[in-house]
Design an enzyme around this catalytic site. Structure first.
Site, PDB file in Angstrom:
ATOM      1  N   TRP A 158       0.813  -1.230   0.000  1.00 33.87           N
ATOM      2  CA  TRP A 158       0.000   0.000   0.000  1.00 33.87           C
ATOM      3  C   TRP A 158       0.840   1.271   0.000  1.00 33.87           C
ATOM      4  O   TRP A 158       0.307   2.358  -0.172  1.00 33.87           O
ATOM      5  CB  TRP A 158      -0.917   0.008   1.237  1.00 33.87           C
ATOM      6  CG  TRP A 158      -0.148  -0.283   2.496  1.00 33.87           C
ATOM      7  CD1 TRP A 158      -0.026  -1.497   3.100  1.00 33.87           C
ATOM      8  CD2 TRP A 158       0.661   0.621   3.258  1.00 33.87           C
ATOM      9  NE1 TRP A 158       0.807  -1.408   4.194  1.00 33.87           N
ATOM     10  CE2 TRP A 158       1.239  -0.110   4.312  1.00 33.87           C
ATOM     11  CE3 TRP A 158       0.945   1.983   3.165  1.00 33.87           C
ATOM     12  CZ2 TRP A 158       2.094   0.469   5.253  1.00 33.87           C
ATOM     13  CZ3 TRP A 158       1.788   2.566   4.092  1.00 33.87           C
ATOM     14  CH2 TRP A 158       2.353   1.815   5.123  1.00 33.87           C
ATOM     15  N   LYS A 182      -2.658  -8.424  -7.836  1.00 30.20           N
ATOM     16  CA  LYS A 182      -3.494  -8.115  -6.672  1.00 30.20           C
ATOM     17  C   LYS A 182      -2.852  -6.981  -5.886  1.00 30.20           C
ATOM     18  O   LYS A 182      -1.780  -7.153  -5.305  1.00 30.20           O
ATOM     19  CB  LYS A 182      -3.653  -9.334  -5.757  1.00 30.20           C
ATOM     20  CG  LYS A 182      -4.763  -9.116  -4.743  1.00 30.20           C
ATOM     21  CD  LYS A 182      -4.588  -9.881  -3.453  1.00 30.20           C
ATOM     22  CE  LYS A 182      -3.497  -9.348  -2.575  1.00 30.20           C
ATOM     23  NZ  LYS A 182      -3.787  -8.018  -1.986  1.00 30.20           N
ATOM     24  N   ALA A 184      -2.614  -4.100  -2.781  1.00 29.57           N
ATOM     25  CA  ALA A 184      -2.877  -4.181  -1.335  1.00 29.57           C
ATOM     26  C   ALA A 184      -4.335  -3.832  -1.059  1.00 29.57           C
ATOM     27  O   ALA A 184      -4.928  -2.993  -1.746  1.00 29.57           O
ATOM     28  CB  ALA A 184      -1.964  -3.214  -0.594  1.00 29.57           C
ATOM     29  N   GLY A 238       6.669  -6.355  -0.332  1.00 27.70           N
ATOM     30  CA  GLY A 238       5.932  -6.358   0.934  1.00 27.70           C
ATOM     31  C   GLY A 238       6.832  -6.854   2.049  1.00 27.70           C
ATOM     32  O   GLY A 238       8.068  -6.781   1.950  1.00 27.70           O
ATOM     33  N   GLU A 260      10.865  -8.256  -3.134  1.00 29.16           N
ATOM     34  CA  GLU A 260      11.427  -7.005  -2.620  1.00 29.16           C
ATOM     35  C   GLU A 260      10.803  -6.813  -1.250  1.00 29.16           C
ATOM     36  O   GLU A 260       9.651  -6.433  -1.135  1.00 29.16           O
ATOM     37  CB  GLU A 260      11.095  -5.877  -3.605  1.00 29.16           C
ATOM     38  CG  GLU A 260      12.020  -4.702  -3.496  1.00 29.16           C
ATOM     39  CD  GLU A 260      11.453  -3.654  -2.588  1.00 29.16           C
ATOM     40  OE1 GLU A 260      11.690  -3.763  -1.357  1.00 29.16           O
ATOM     41  OE2 GLU A 260      10.781  -2.753  -3.075  1.00 29.16           O
ATOM     42  N   LEU A 261      11.578  -7.159  -0.216  1.00 30.29           N
ATOM     43  CA  LEU A 261      11.001  -7.335   1.130  1.00 30.29           C
ATOM     44  C   LEU A 261      11.433  -6.218   2.072  1.00 30.29           C
ATOM     45  O   LEU A 261      11.942  -5.194   1.632  1.00 30.29           O
ATOM     46  CB  LEU A 261      11.392  -8.720   1.658  1.00 30.29           C
ATOM     47  CG  LEU A 261      11.071  -9.874   0.695  1.00 30.29           C
ATOM     48  CD1 LEU A 261      11.530 -11.210   1.257  1.00 30.29           C
ATOM     49  CD2 LEU A 261       9.604  -9.905   0.358  1.00 30.29           C
ATOM     50  N   CYS A 294      10.319   1.089   2.296  1.00 26.59           N
ATOM     51  CA  CYS A 294      11.226   0.013   2.707  1.00 26.59           C
ATOM     52  C   CYS A 294      12.689   0.447   2.615  1.00 26.59           C
ATOM     53  O   CYS A 294      13.567  -0.275   3.078  1.00 26.59           O
ATOM     54  CB  CYS A 294      10.967  -1.231   1.889  1.00 26.59           C
ATOM     55  SG  CYS A 294      10.845  -0.864   0.154  1.00 26.59           S
ATOM     56  N   GLU A 395      11.725  -2.728  11.327  1.00 28.21           N
ATOM     57  CA  GLU A 395      11.387  -1.466  10.645  1.00 28.21           C
ATOM     58  C   GLU A 395      10.238  -0.766  11.369  1.00 28.21           C
ATOM     59  O   GLU A 395       9.171  -1.368  11.547  1.00 28.21           O
ATOM     60  CB  GLU A 395      10.863  -1.776   9.245  1.00 28.21           C
ATOM     61  CG  GLU A 395      11.865  -1.835   8.154  1.00 28.21           C
ATOM     62  CD  GLU A 395      11.171  -2.048   6.806  1.00 28.21           C
ATOM     63  OE1 GLU A 395      11.432  -1.255   5.895  1.00 28.21           O
ATOM     64  OE2 GLU A 395      10.386  -2.993   6.661  1.00 28.21           O
TER      65      GLU A 395
END
Ligand code: ADP
Length: 492
Positions: A158, A182, A184, A238, A260-261, A294, A395
């Site tokens: 999001w 899909k 968020a 996410g 991509e975390l 992030c 985080e």
């Protein structure tokens, strides 16, 4: 606060599957609310596994024709889509601000940034070159061609409702893949509006499909994509926790994965840094999107000899940030996305104070005549941070800048790398030898050197360690969506 648009038809509440806007099979919807006031302002399809399956079928059937189109034709679809995004950028920015909360100026910037990936991959589509390999023995020709991997499932967060999905769909389509996506659950509308424009750009039916679902349905819906062998790749931005679920559950059909975390970005200010530049870099990197990115610095390490001076300069800048809703021209920090987010930020600050941190500014929720809703948090500077605090390991994803003190280069490199994560890292130094030394030692996929703004469609974005793998953007960005096929012709 109202959402006025030049094109109200950009707001959609259904799924887009095989070129048709449609309700979920069960005909159910879930509410979408505005984080600035918590009020529901739209509905989105609450999809089920059946809708997810339909999307795969459409994408699978469309793949054959799409991959066989000349690259130039695919590129031209992307060029038309790019133009439509720019033509409708004000509406897209408003929809984004309304559902995500970010100030309008930032949303406008994100539309331009997301669009730049569509433009970039429209060009890269033309350059998916193969190779001719010099023959090892006489009478054989060895060649390499690049082929699209197949149906790609894109799952996005999001915090950047437009850019994250654009930078997945654009390379996929450029490579010749078809997509099921899909967005968020908190921010479906920007993504749906983007798909309205993709349809107008002439992207054929079935090539791009999008479905939405509430949080409690998401594992059923995405679960279908994870286990269906027709889906050949998952691309995800996410949390690390969800990324690991996707990696585990897609293993039965061995899909390509781009993950991509989460990050836990260090930001190091050495004693030889330009302090004013470092403060500006930190402001850009830390407080963009309210600290909800992030690549936001999460741990700020400042050399003992410049610690107090840096803390003073930073506090002056942070305490003057204007907190407010998206539609005020002077807002710089909007509301946090939801109450889960604000609870976590509050918890991190409380925990830091209990473990010896001192507050220089902020530290609490704000509710006043301008910031009227429940989700605003005051931009915060903490000093005397240490590694016993939660915010050193997790985080915060909010406007909180904790300053850690260090005394030697070796000590700070060890501390910076002492995390399972490795997305972005930043440092400020004017010593050229140190710049190379430290760049070499940073265990991150991205290093900002005397620079806080690192994202660009021309550069590879992605992490190492538990921040994931795969790269988005740049000439490397297409590789993730292509297989390498080796052709060996003999008897010549
Ligand atoms: P955040 O905590 O920032 O919301 P998440 O990793 O939970 O980040 O969410 C990112 C995306 O992953 C969203 O689209 C969300 O709906 C999706 N998601 C969340 N949980 C799951 C799950 N168990 N399986 C698949 N997708 C999920």
């Amino acid at each position: 606060m109202t959402l006025t648009l030049t094109r109200p038809d950009l707001i959609r509440s259904g799924n887009f599957i095989n070129g048709q806007w449609q309700n979920s099979k069960k005909n159910e919807q879930y509410p979408v609310s505005n984080p600035a006031n918590g009020l529901v302002f739209a509905q989105a399809a609450n999809s089920t596994a059946d809708d997810a399956k339909l999307a795969i079928e459409a994408a699978y059937v469309a793949f054959e024709d799409w991959r066989n189109l000349p690259a130039k034709a695919r590129s031209q679809c992307l060029i038309r889509w790019h133009k439509l995004i720019l033509d409708n950028s004000e509406d897209l920015a408003r929809i984004m601000s309304f559902e995500q909360g970010k100030p309008l100026a930032e949303a406008r910037g994100e539309v331009a940034y997301g669009a730049s990936y569509v433009d970039w991959f429209a060009s890269e589509a033309l350059r998916t070159y193969g190779d001719i390999i010099p023959e090892a023995v006489q009478g054989k020709k060895l060649m390499v061609v690049k082929e699209p991997v197949g149906v790609v499932a894109a799952i996005t967060p999001w915090n950047f409702p437009l850019a994250m999905i654009a930078r997945k769909i654009a390379p996929a389509l450029a490579a010749g893949c078809t997509v099921v996506a899909k967005p968020a659950e908190d921010t479906p509308l920007t993504a749906l509006a983007l798909v309205v424009l993709a349809e107008e750009a002439g992207i054929p039916a079935g090539v791009l499909n999008i479905i939405t679902s509430s949080r409690d349905r998401v594992s059923d819906v995405v679960g279908v994509w994870l286990t269906d062998s027709r889906v050949r790749k998952i691309t995800f931005t996410g949390s690390t926790a969800v990324g690991k679920i996707l990696a585990r559950e897609s293993a039965s059909t061995l899909k390509h994965l781009s993950l991509e975390l989460g990050g836990n970005a260090p930001f190091i200010v050495f004693e030889d840094a330009d302090l004013d530049a470092a403060v500006e870099g930190l402001m850009a990197a830390k407080f963009r999107n309210g600290g909800q990115t992030c690549v936001c610095p999460n741990r700020i390490y400042v050399h003992d000899s410049v610690y107090d001076a840096f803390a003073d300069k930073l506090t002056e800048r942070v305490s003057s940030l204007k907190v407010g809703p998206w539609d005020r021209d002077d807002s710089q920090i909007g509301p946090m996305i939801n109450d889960r987010a604000i609870d976590k930020i509050q918890q991190h600050v409380q925990d830091a104070l209990q473990h010896g941190a001192k507050l220089l500014t902020g530290g609490e929720r704000i509710q006043n005549a301008i910031a009227t809703g429940p989700n605003y948090f005051a931009p915060t500077v903490l000093i005397d941070a240490n590694h016993n605090m939660q915010l050193a390991h997790d985080e915060t994803f909010g406007p909180v800048a904790p300053l850690f003190r260090f005394r030697s280069e070796q000590e700070v490199i060890e501390a910076a790398n002492n995390t399972p994560f490795g997305l972005a890292g930043y440092f400020y130094s004017n010593d050229i030898k140190r710049v190379w030394r430290v760049s070499n030692k940073m265990q991150t996929g991205i290093v900002g050197i005397n620079e806080g703004a690192i994202a660009s469609e021309t550069a590879p974005f992605g992490g190492v360690k538990e921040s994931g793998y795969g790269r988005e953007g740049s000439r490397y960005g297409l590789d993730d969506y292509m297989d390498t096929k080796y052709l060996c012709q003999g008897n010549l």
